[in-house]
Design an enzyme around this catalytic site. Structure first.
Site, short mmCIF file in Angstrom:
data_model
loop_
_atom_site.label_atom_id
_atom_site.label_comp_id
_atom_site.label_asym_id
_atom_site.label_seq_id
_atom_site.Cartn_x
_atom_site.Cartn_y
_atom_site.Cartn_z
N TRP A 17 0.82 -1.22 0.00
CA TRP A 17 0.00 0.00 0.00
C TRP A 17 0.84 1.26 0.00
O TRP A 17 0.33 2.35 -0.21
CB TRP A 17 -0.92 0.00 1.24
CG TRP A 17 -0.18 -0.36 2.49
CD1 TRP A 17 -0.12 -1.60 3.07
CD2 TRP A 17 0.65 0.48 3.29
NE1 TRP A 17 0.70 -1.58 4.18
CE2 TRP A 17 1.19 -0.31 4.34
CE3 TRP A 17 1.02 1.83 3.25
CZ2 TRP A 17 2.05 0.20 5.31
CZ3 TRP A 17 1.88 2.33 4.21
CH2 TRP A 17 2.38 1.52 5.22
N CYS B 261 10.26 1.19 2.26
CA CYS B 261 11.18 0.07 2.55
C CYS B 261 12.62 0.55 2.58
O CYS B 261 13.47 -0.06 3.21
CB CYS B 261 11.02 -1.00 1.49
SG CYS B 261 11.19 -0.33 -0.17
N GLU C 168 10.71 -8.25 -3.56
CA GLU C 168 11.17 -6.96 -3.02
C GLU C 168 10.62 -6.87 -1.60
O GLU C 168 9.44 -6.58 -1.41
CB GLU C 168 10.62 -5.80 -3.87
CG GLU C 168 11.17 -5.76 -5.28
CD GLU C 168 12.63 -5.33 -5.33
OE1 GLU C 168 13.15 -4.79 -4.34
OE2 GLU C 168 13.25 -5.55 -6.38
N GLU D 232 11.50 -3.01 11.13
CA GLU D 232 11.17 -1.80 10.36
C GLU D 232 10.18 -0.97 11.14
O GLU D 232 9.12 -1.47 11.50
CB GLU D 232 10.45 -2.22 9.08
CG GLU D 232 11.31 -2.61 7.95
CD GLU D 232 10.45 -2.84 6.71
OE1 GLU D 232 9.65 -3.79 6.71
OE2 GLU D 232 10.60 -2.09 5.74
N LYS E 97 -2.64 -8.25 -7.81
CA LYS E 97 -3.44 -8.13 -6.59
C LYS E 97 -2.87 -6.97 -5.78
O LYS E 97 -1.85 -7.10 -5.12
CB LYS E 97 -3.37 -9.42 -5.76
CG LYS E 97 -4.41 -9.40 -4.65
CD LYS E 97 -3.93 -10.02 -3.35
CE LYS E 97 -3.13 -9.13 -2.48
NZ LYS E 97 -3.74 -7.88 -1.99
N ARG F 232 6.16 -0.70 -11.59
CA ARG F 232 7.52 -1.26 -11.60
C ARG F 232 7.51 -2.75 -11.96
O ARG F 232 8.52 -3.32 -12.32
CB ARG F 232 8.16 -1.03 -10.22
CG ARG F 232 9.65 -0.99 -10.24
CD ARG F 232 10.22 -0.32 -9.01
NE ARG F 232 10.10 -1.15 -7.82
CZ ARG F 232 10.61 -0.80 -6.63
NH1 ARG F 232 11.26 0.33 -6.49
NH2 ARG F 232 10.48 -1.58 -5.58
N SER G 107 15.99 5.97 -5.16
CA SER G 107 15.16 5.31 -6.18
C SER G 107 15.31 6.03 -7.51
O SER G 107 15.26 7.27 -7.57
CB SER G 107 13.69 5.34 -5.77
OG SER G 107 13.53 4.65 -4.57
#
Ligand code: NAD
Length: 478
Positions: free
Chosen positions: A152, A286, A252, A383, A176, A161, A443
């Site tokens: 999300w 992430c 990932e 995390e 999904k 990606r 990124s």
């Protein structure tokens, strides 16, 4: 604007109701209000989508690369034309400030343009056997029908990606999206149809039953690949399932990025970089700097400057002008963040700023700086996925590297130093798939994104991204 957003399943180039007409609500994390009721895909809908993907696979693979490229290029144009819709939708369903949503629209759309360019450059090679006994032709072929499961936190970019390289390579795909943020992906489905994507190449199935929907697909030998972005725990589960038919996998997964500030760093630049690496997407990334290691020589200076910046950030609804930090995605996520802060404080960390829920509606948490976080604190292992900067002091390069590598994750790392020698030495010693040197944002559509250790398998974007959707075939000639 929400009235015109698709809410049905995309199967066979059209919107469909889910079996049993089931739906689920999508909520705005800034106030808990329902934004839309979305079709809730059932396992039989999943099988229907896979049948379509399998049926269409050969035709799509045989479609000229230029045609596949043109469709992706057109989709890029259409996403950019509809930037306002995409950005507002992302802000409403995910919470991030509108300016960041516009950033994601550009970043997410860029994968469509990049892989439009890659689609026409899928090359093999020709060589001769050294013995002179034969000629060798190496060709690339699409892997086949693929299942993509996305998180999300970046509702558009984590989809494009995967979708863009898969389509460029000639693979069909069933997507999904996360149940928290399906609307952005459903709008992308509409754009892909408008761009001319043939029926059946791409299906989009929001669902509240992620495992029940995807398990039969992973059990079905028509599926040839699963590509996943999400937590390491779910990634491990999917890897086990993928073993049944020895599926190709791209994973990932989670990160626990160290951000190391050496004594020779430009401290103001390091503070700016830490702010970007920590607070992009409200910390729900992430690649977010999870552990900020600062050489004890400069730690106090760095900590006080970062604290000042974090204190000045404007928290609020993402659609209001000037907002810099939006809400967390759910109340559960906010409790997890609060739990990690409380654990660190109980074990000896000092709160420099923040450390509390923001009162009122929505799942807001104050931008927080924790100093002197002890090595036993859970926040250094898990995390945090929230606006919390955990600072830990260290003495000297070797200690900094050892602390940074002391994790099962290996996605991103960041270093700040003015020494080129040190930058090269430390980048090579860090156990992660990506290293930012004097940069807080790494990124880039043209770079291979991905992790090592328990952060994943494979790379997305860059020249490497399309390889994840291609098989290598060797043809031997006498
Ligand atoms: P998550 O693993 O809970 O969910 C990700 C997706 O998997 C969602 O679509 C979810 O519905 C689905 N899912 C959950 N359980 C499943 C199951 N048993 N079977 C099949 N599908 C299942 O992760 P999240 O909370 O949505 O996202 C946050 C995580 O994603 C973090 O760990 C973050 O680091 C990671 N992430 C990684 C990257 C990367 O590129 N490495 C990028 C973004 C996010």
């Amino acid at each position: 604007m929400l009235d015109s957003i698709p809410t049905g399943l995309w199967i066979n180039g059209e919107q469909q109701a889910a079996s049993g007409e089931r739906t689920f609500p999508v909520r705005n994390p800034a106030n808990g209000e329902i934004l839309a009721e979305v079709a809730d895909a059932q396992p039989e809908d999943g099988i229907r989508a896979l049948e379509t993907a399998a049926r269409t696979q050969a035709v799509w693979a045989a479609t000229p690369a230029r045609r596949r490229s043109d469709i992706l290029r057109r989709a890029w144009e259409l996403v950019i034309e509809r930037s306002d819709d995409f950005a507002m939708l992302m802000t409403l369903e995910m919470g991030k400030p509108l300016a960041e949503s516009y950033g994601e629209v550009n970043y997410g759309a860029e994968f469509l343009r990049w892989f439009a360019e890659e689609a026409v450059r899928i090359n093999g090679r020709y060589t001769q056997s050294p013995s002179g006994a034969g000629r060798i032709l190496v060709t690339k072929e699409p892997v086949g029908p693929t299942l993509a499961i996305t998180p999300w936190n970046f509702p558009l970019a984590m989809g494009t990606r995967k979708i863009a390289p898969a389509l460029a390579a000639g693979c069909t795909m069933v997507v999904k999206p996360a149940a928290e943020t399906p609307l952005t992906m459903l709008l992308l489905g509409e754009v892909m149809c408008e761009a001319g994507l043939p029926e059946g190449v791409l299906s989009i199935l929001p669902t509240t039953q992620a495992e029940t929907l995807t398990s039969p697909l992973l059990d079905d030998d028509r599926l040839r690949k699963v590509t996943f972005t999400g937590s390491t725990g779910v990634g491990k589960l999917l890897l086990q399932r993928a073993a049944k038919h020895v599926l190709r996998t791209s994973m990932e997964l989670g990160g626990n990025a160290p951000f190391i500030v050496f004594a020779d760093a430009d401290i103001d630049a390091a503070v700016e970089g830490a702010l970007a690496a920590k607070m992009r997407n409200g910390g729900e990334a992430c690649t977010a700097a999870n552990r900020i290691y600062v050489d004890n020589v400069v730690k106090d200076d760095f900590t006080s400057k970062l604290t000042q910046h974090m204190q000045s950030l404007k928290v609020g609804r993402g659609d209001l002008a000037g907002t810099q930090v939006g809400p967390l995605i759910t109340s559960r996520q906010r409790s997890t963040v609060a739990g990690l802060v409380d654990d660190a404080v109980t074990k000896g960390a000092t709160i420099m700023t923040g450390g509390r829920h923001v009162a009122g509606q929505g799942y807001f948490y104050e931008p927080t700086v924790l100093a002197d976080v002890p090595h036993t604190a859970k926040i250094l292992r898990e995390e945090v996925f929230g606006p919390v900067a955990a600072i830990i002091g260290f003495d000297g390069e070797a200690e900094g590297i050892a602390a940074a590598n002391d994790t099962e994750y290996g996605l991103a790392s960041y270093i700040y130093t003015e020494s080129l020698d040190r930058a090269l030495r430390v980048s090579s010693a860090l156990e992660s798939g990506m290293v930012g040197v004097n940069r807080g944002i790494i990124s880039d559509v043209s770079a291979p994104f991905g992790g090592i250790k328990e952060s994943g398998l494979g790379r997305e974007s860059g020249a490497e991204g399309i390889e994840e959707y291609l098989e290598t075939k060797y043809i031997a000639f006498r």
